[in-house]
Design a protein around this motif. Structure first.
Motif, PDB file in Angstrom:
ATOM      1  N   VAL A   1      23.730   7.802 -34.486  1.00  0.00           N
ATOM      2  CA  VAL A   1      23.194   7.933 -33.127  1.00  0.00           C
ATOM      3  C   VAL A   1      21.960   8.823 -33.118  1.00  0.00           C
ATOM      4  O   VAL A   1      21.952   9.903 -33.721  1.00  0.00           O
ATOM      5  CB  VAL A   1      24.268   8.506 -32.175  1.00  0.00           C
TER       6      VAL A   1
ATOM      7  N   LYS B   1      19.288  10.801 -30.443  1.00  0.00           N
ATOM      8  CA  LYS B   1      19.156  11.289 -29.070  1.00  0.00           C
ATOM      9  C   LYS B   1      17.863  12.094 -28.939  1.00  0.00           C
ATOM     10  O   LYS B   1      17.329  12.597 -29.935  1.00  0.00           O
ATOM     11  CB  LYS B   1      20.331  12.203 -28.694  1.00  0.00           C
TER      12      LYS B   1
ATOM     13  N   ASN C   1      21.635  14.649 -23.578  1.00  0.00           N
ATOM     14  CA  ASN C   1      22.844  14.124 -24.211  1.00  0.00           C
ATOM     15  C   ASN C   1      23.293  12.779 -23.652  1.00  0.00           C
ATOM     16  O   ASN C   1      24.053  12.056 -24.302  1.00  0.00           O
ATOM     17  CB  ASN C   1      23.989  15.129 -24.068  1.00  0.00           C
TER      18      ASN C   1
ATOM     19  N   LYS D   1      20.964   7.807 -25.571  1.00  0.00           N
ATOM     20  CA  LYS D   1      21.198   7.643 -27.000  1.00  0.00           C
ATOM     21  C   LYS D   1      20.785   6.254 -27.472  1.00  0.00           C
ATOM     22  O   LYS D   1      20.768   5.287 -26.709  1.00  0.00           O
ATOM     23  CB  LYS D   1      22.657   7.897 -27.339  1.00  0.00           C
TER      24      LYS D   1
ATOM     25  N   THR E   1      21.779   3.723 -30.750  1.00  0.00           N
ATOM     26  CA  THR E   1      22.728   3.534 -31.839  1.00  0.00           C
ATOM     27  C   THR E   1      22.118   2.648 -32.909  1.00  0.00           C
ATOM     28  O   THR E   1      21.628   1.551 -32.620  1.00  0.00           O
ATOM     29  CB  THR E   1      24.031   2.906 -31.323  1.00  0.00           C
TER      30      THR E   1
ATOM     31  N   GLY F   1      28.442  10.241 -32.089  1.00  0.00           N
ATOM     32  CA  GLY F   1      27.471  11.064 -31.381  1.00  0.00           C
ATOM     33  C   GLY F   1      27.853  12.504 -31.163  1.00  0.00           C
ATOM     34  O   GLY F   1      27.264  13.169 -30.306  1.00  0.00           O
TER      35      GLY F   1
END
Length: 478
Positions: free
Chosen positions: A79, A81, A85, A88, A90, A126
């Motif tokens: 993940v 970022k 938070n 994200k 992937t 994550g």
């Protein structure tokens, strides 16, 4: 693309899990294709590092990862970022990084990278932080770690997917390396929309049209091209999958050292009769015999299973071929072994490696396609662009051209095999100043024997047939 459409914006593609190895059989006459991809492991997380960050400029916001370890690493599901938070990206399933390899990810669909922001890398789920980088001003054009994987970050030239330029003070794209003017090189409304890949073979130009046709063009006597009127080629020939079924969405075309006598190889992203399903295939056609108006593939290598999933209309757009002798002489490294490329490891094949470009990921993949149907991936190149619409190997300059369409404002990039055996960015070029931002999905270079006074012809294919013309001609230095 196999459809009439407006200018494309940035893709928003869903990527979901695929098997890394699968036996693909589609119809009794299709070649059985084993798709082999490099072995990978869940190596120590410390081997993977954020290596380059791009926050502004002509390239979408991107984060590059680098493997500083000694073994390939499966980073599926990892993940990325920014400082938020809740945002994200992937990493797609089936994604591996070989030792010393880099791969860039366009994160712009998931979050934006600001002038004061951070990039963070996590293990799947994550929650376990692997690496991070924080900055207080936009990249100009790139924040790069020097040396790769271990050094500190600094401003440098943009090199996404290639070794970082650690000399500092990098520059943006350069002016087109040839004449600034372009001219039409076909008759009015000869092809209509959807002309895509091009390949020049001396006095013949091959053209793939994504409505499922292959064209054989000959010189028109005025510096341009017209359809060959012999042997059923007048309106192009309709393409079929093995067994005579389906309608390949033919996007790119290339030949091997054997020329047309060795067959034409076409990159297709789907079957037009099942247009909602991705089918990333390389198809071989006999093009020197017969007078009919259709061609049935003699072989198909279906490569879908070994690649990250993309939308059905965002798959293979480009194909080119590089001889084994060229690769070995340059010290090319085989990503499936991590060692020098050794053609003798493989069964009978064309004596070279096919490179295919994917629109949806902006990646280029190199495959050895064996006559018996096995396909082994030996290279992965991140273009650093939103998509790759055309590929051309230029033997004269020992460089591979990666071409984007109007999505990237017609940007062209070249890569060469570097000292570490992988393809390294050589240059970034803007389109010629005299050419509008066209939907160019095809690009072909004349051979060295057409180099006169330091320049030679190049050609583009406009998928949108702007102003009734699909082919345009310019020059490039040689």
């Amino acid at each position: 693309m196999f459809e009439v459409r407006a200018r494309r914006g940035r893709r928003r593609l869903a990527l979901f899990r695929r098997a890394a190895l699968r036996l693909v059989v589609a119809g009794s006459t299709m070649a059985t294709a084993w798709v082999l991809v490099p072995a990978a492991q869940a190596a120590p997380a410390d081997d993977i590092r954020i290596n380059e960050v791009v926050t502004t400029g002509s390239v979408n916001d991107s984060i590059e990862l680098f493997n500083k370890g000694a073994a390939a690493v499966d980073i599926s599901g990892w993940v990325l970022k920014d400082d938020n938070n809740s945002s994200k990206f992937t990493v797609p399933s089936g994604t591996t990084l070989g030792p010393g390899a880099a791969r860039a990810f366009d994160v712009s669909a998931s979050f934006g990278l600001g002038s004061g922001d951070k990039a963070r890398l996590y293990l799947p789920g994550g929650s376990t932080l692997v690496d991070s980088f924080t900055w207080t001003s936009h990249s100009a054009p790139s924040w790069s770690r020097c040396p790769d994987g271990t050094g500190a970050f600094g401003q440098a030239a943009l090199t996404l997917g290639a070794p970082n330029n650690c000399g500092g003070g990098g520059t943006g794209p350069q002016a087109w390396p040839g004449g600034s003017s372009v001219a039409t090189a076909d008759g009015s409304n000869v092809f209509g929309a959807d002309l895509s890949g091009l390949y020049e073979e001396g006095s013949v130009m091959w053209g793939a049209q994504n409505s499922g046709k292959l064209w054989r063009l000959v010189r028109d006597g005025s510096g341009g091209w017209r359809p060959d009127t012999a042997n059923g080629w007048t309106s192009g020939k309709t393409l079929r999958f093995p067994g005579g079924t389906g309608a390949p969405d033919s996007e790119g075309v290339t030949l091997t050292a054997a020329g047309a006598a060795g067959g034409a190889y076409v990159a297709s992203e789907r079957n037009g009769d099942a247009s909602g399903t991705s089918r990333l295939s390389v198809l071989r056609y006999d093009v020197t015999t017969g007078t009919g108006t259709s061609l049935t593939a003699t072989k198909e290598w279906n490569l879908t299973a070994g690649l990250p999933a993309v939308g059905s209309n965002a798959g293979f757009e480009a194909i080119t071929w590089i001889p084994d002798a060229t690769l070995t002489a340059a010290g090319f490294k085989d990503e499936s072994t991590g060692a020098a490329y050794d053609p003798s490891r493989f069964g009978a094949h064309t004596g070279g490696v096919f490179f295919v470009g994917v629109e949806g990921t902006g990646s280029v993949h190199g495959y050895v396609l064996e006559d018996g149907g096995t396909a082994t991936r030996v290279a992965t190149i991140s273009s650093g662009m939103a998509g790759v619409m055309e590929l051309q190997w230029e033997p004269q300059a020992a460089r591979l051209w990666l071409v984007c369409d109007d999505t990237c404002s017609g940007q062209h990039r070249t890569v060469k095999i570097g000292a570490n055996g992988t393809f390294t960015q050589d240059a970034v070029y803007n389109r010629p100043a005299g050419m509008a931002n066209l939907n160019n999905e095809g690009f072909a270079l004349a051979a060295a024997d057409e180099c006169v006074g330091g320049t030679k012809p190049v050609y583009w294919a406009d998928d949108s047939n702007t102003s009734g013309h699909a082919i345009r001609k310019g020059t490039v230095t040689c």
